[in-house]
Write a protein that holds these residues in place. Sequence first.
Motif, PDB file in Angstrom:
ATOM      1  N   VAL A  12      -0.380  68.664 -53.119  1.00 20.46           N
ATOM      2  CA  VAL A  12      -0.360  67.350 -53.749  1.00 20.46           C
ATOM      3  C   VAL A  12       0.552  66.432 -52.947  1.00 20.46           C
ATOM      4  N   ALA A  13       0.305  65.146 -53.060  1.00 23.84           N
ATOM      5  CA  ALA A  13       1.170  64.130 -52.449  1.00 23.84           C
ATOM      6  C   ALA A  13       1.898  63.396 -53.564  1.00 23.84           C
ATOM      7  N   VAL A  14       3.186  63.152 -53.347  1.00 25.77           N
ATOM      8  CA  VAL A  14       4.017  62.463 -54.333  1.00 25.77           C
ATOM      9  C   VAL A  14       4.828  61.391 -53.620  1.00 25.77           C
ATOM     10  N   ASP A  15       4.819  60.189 -54.182  1.00 25.76           N
ATOM     11  CA  ASP A  15       5.570  59.062 -53.617  1.00 25.76           C
ATOM     12  C   ASP A  15       7.074  59.272 -53.826  1.00 25.76           C
ATOM     13  N   VAL A  16       7.870  58.872 -52.835  1.00 22.53           N
ATOM     14  CA  VAL A  16       9.315  59.098 -52.884  1.00 22.53           C
ATOM     15  C   VAL A  16      10.119  57.896 -53.373  1.00 22.53           C
TER      16      VAL A  16
END
Length: 169
Positions: free
Chosen positions: A145-149
Amino acid sequence: MSTPHVVVVMGVAGTGKTTIGPLLADELSVPYAEGDDFHPAANIAKMSAGTPLEDSDRRPWLDAIAQWAHGRSGLGGVVSSSALKRSYRDRLRAGAPGVVFLHLTGDRKLIERRMAERKGHFMPTALLDSQFATLQPLQEDEAGVAVDVSGTPEEISARAVAALRRLES
């Protein structure tokens, strides 16, 4: 997450892998390993001098991370690794089948600012461009998954846990 996976926290330098990794490990009740600790001294010297690593430099580092992850198979764990290229992730998966990737993503300006603010890290801000040039985001056939920082570490970690749980359902 209901099953004990090994999560590889990936992304360019400055995305917060070292900050989010331990928070995620605590939330999942598994151990954390800092990917930078697996680098041979020659790699750290190169990066400290502002020289980007080549694929040949990364192979022993990736193999060491994969060995740790393989040892945690069925037990779970969290480890950080930039894992910027698909081939690097393929190498990690070959050594530790079943790893799941958490790609920390974000605005370049935010990441550059965070890199400039951190103290005592060997990775200079000057290498950020080479990191973005090398980055190959997760593909649909890769478990992850990709998660914004953006936000606080706690907010990012909470988004990461929620995304990883959705991945399992």
